[in-house]
Design an enzyme around this catalytic site. Structure first.
Site, PDB file in Angstrom:
ATOM      1  N   HIS A  10     -15.888 -36.888 -14.541  1.00 51.40           N
ATOM      2  CA  HIS A  10     -15.131 -36.921 -15.861  1.00 51.40           C
ATOM      3  C   HIS A  10     -14.151 -35.685 -15.954  1.00 51.40           C
ATOM      4  CE1 HIS A  10     -17.817 -39.864 -18.242  1.00 51.40           C
ATOM      5  NE2 HIS A  10     -16.889 -40.471 -17.596  1.00 51.40           N
ATOM      6  N   HIS A  56     -25.793 -41.425 -16.740  1.00 52.27           N
ATOM      7  CA  HIS A  56     -24.743 -41.341 -17.583  1.00 52.27           C
ATOM      8  C   HIS A  56     -23.949 -42.428 -17.429  1.00 52.27           C
ATOM      9  CE1 HIS A  56     -22.121 -39.074 -19.529  1.00 52.27           C
ATOM     10  NE2 HIS A  56     -21.004 -38.688 -18.703  1.00 52.27           N
ATOM     11  N   HIS A  95     -23.015 -28.044 -23.324  1.00 50.83           N
ATOM     12  CA  HIS A  95     -22.248 -29.078 -23.589  1.00 50.83           C
ATOM     13  C   HIS A  95     -22.368 -29.485 -24.901  1.00 50.83           C
ATOM     14  CE1 HIS A  95     -20.784 -33.401 -22.401  1.00 50.83           C
ATOM     15  NE2 HIS A  95     -20.228 -32.655 -21.244  1.00 50.83           N
ATOM     16  N   ASP A 126     -13.472 -33.229 -18.049  1.00 46.69           N
ATOM     17  CA  ASP A 126     -14.137 -31.997 -18.744  1.00 46.69           C
ATOM     18  C   ASP A 126     -14.910 -31.435 -17.604  1.00 46.69           C
ATOM     19  OD1 ASP A 126     -16.026 -34.318 -19.317  1.00 46.69           O
ATOM     20  OD2 ASP A 126     -17.031 -32.819 -20.514  1.00 46.69           O
TER      21      ASP A 126
END
Length: 308
Positions: free
Chosen positions: A65, A140, A269, A67
């Protein structure tokens, strides 16, 4: 061992927080920097820390991902401006090689050092005489790993005064005794390592997880860890939203730390909906389950001491 949180936001940066990156500094004599994830702006965050990019030798990516990865091309390119020619080892899930090499190729970036990319699976991904790094899949929305860094136990301290009384000359014999080998002096006297070396220094364990719902592997990776870094994107009462997006809440992070028997939990996070003034309440939520809980903030530094 020392840990710096270079970015603690989820998804996108805010005025208070950059996106995810964590740096682990190894103790003397290595003093290397190992990084976990590199969201956009990570190299800028490094400039505001006491850490040096030239000391970065290992980089572990949890998942692809943006980020967690959009800072990679700039970080890798900037490392070429330093005199170090030491190779950089990059570990990550399948696809990390394509992501990095494509970005470097189409931007015309040239690295002045060797970049060694390893696409990992579960198990031991790195090991040397001092450290071992294990990876396991988390839960995830895309393939995502957590990492467990284990420092090997070290020999105890030599009793210098006792060695002098026993007539052991300083030099190579000291090293042999410290490494657990008995030695015989010229007069036939046997010196046992166990009699002159203190108890071994237990190695430290640091567990750094990527994005995840609650899962068994998170607990397994954190078993007995001195420090567990666990995402806490959402707060208590937002379990359904957390599940839908593949994340955890503060209470779920605390429960993982409790089940694992970790010594300390640091949550990171955080969703952009949370501000600095919200952090005490998020910490308090986690502490109801696991008292040794803290909420990370950008540039937070944690020293992980040896436990004898």
């Amino acid at each position: 061992m020392d840990l710096w949180f270079l970015g603690t936001a989820a998804g996108r940066p805010t005025k208070e927080r950059n996106v995810t990156s964590i740096a682990l500094k190894l103790p003397d004599p290595r003093c290397e920097i190992w990084m976990f994830d590199a969201g956009e702006g990570t190299q800028h965050q490094l400039l505001h820390s006491p850490l040096k990019l030239s000391k970065l030798t290992m980089l572990f990516v949890t998942h692809l991902h943006g980020d967690h990865t959009f800072g990679l091309p700039g970080l890798l390119s900037s490392r070429s401006y330093f005199e170090t020619k030491e190779p950089l080892k990059l570990f990550g899930p399948p696809g990390i090689k394509q992501l990095v090499t494509t970005a470097l190729e189409i931007s015309g970036s040239r690295l002045e050092y060797e970049l060694i990319i390893t696409e990992i699976s579960e198990g031991i991904v790195y090991e040397d005489e001092q450290y071992k790094v294990e990876a396991a899949l988390l839960d995830h929305r895309i393939e995502c790993f957590g990492y467990r860094v284990t420092e090997q136990d070290r020999p105890g301290k030599l009793d210098g005064e006792k060695l002098k009384r026993l007539g052991v000359p300083s030099g190579p014999l000291y090293g042999q005794l410290k490494n657990g080998r008995d030695v015989e002096l010229p007069d036939g006297t046997l010196i046992r390592s166990s009699d002159v070396v203190g108890a071994p220094v237990k190695g430290r364990v640091v567990t750094i997880l990527g994005d995840t719902r609650p899962c068994d592997n998170a607990v397994k990776l954190a078993a007995g860890a001195d420090l567990l870094v666990h995402e806490a994107t959402f707060a208590e009462g937002q379990e359904e939203k957390a599940y839908d997006y593949g994340h955890s809440t503060t209470l779920q992070a605390a429960q993982a730390a409790k089940e694992a028997g970790a010594r300390q939990l640091v949550m990171t996070h955080f969703s952009s909906r949370f501000r600095g003034e919200d952090m005490p309440a998020l910490e308090d939520e986690a502490k109801t389950v696991f008292p040794a809980s803290a909420a990370a903030f950008d540039m937070m530094h944690i020293h992980i001491p040896c436990v004898h």
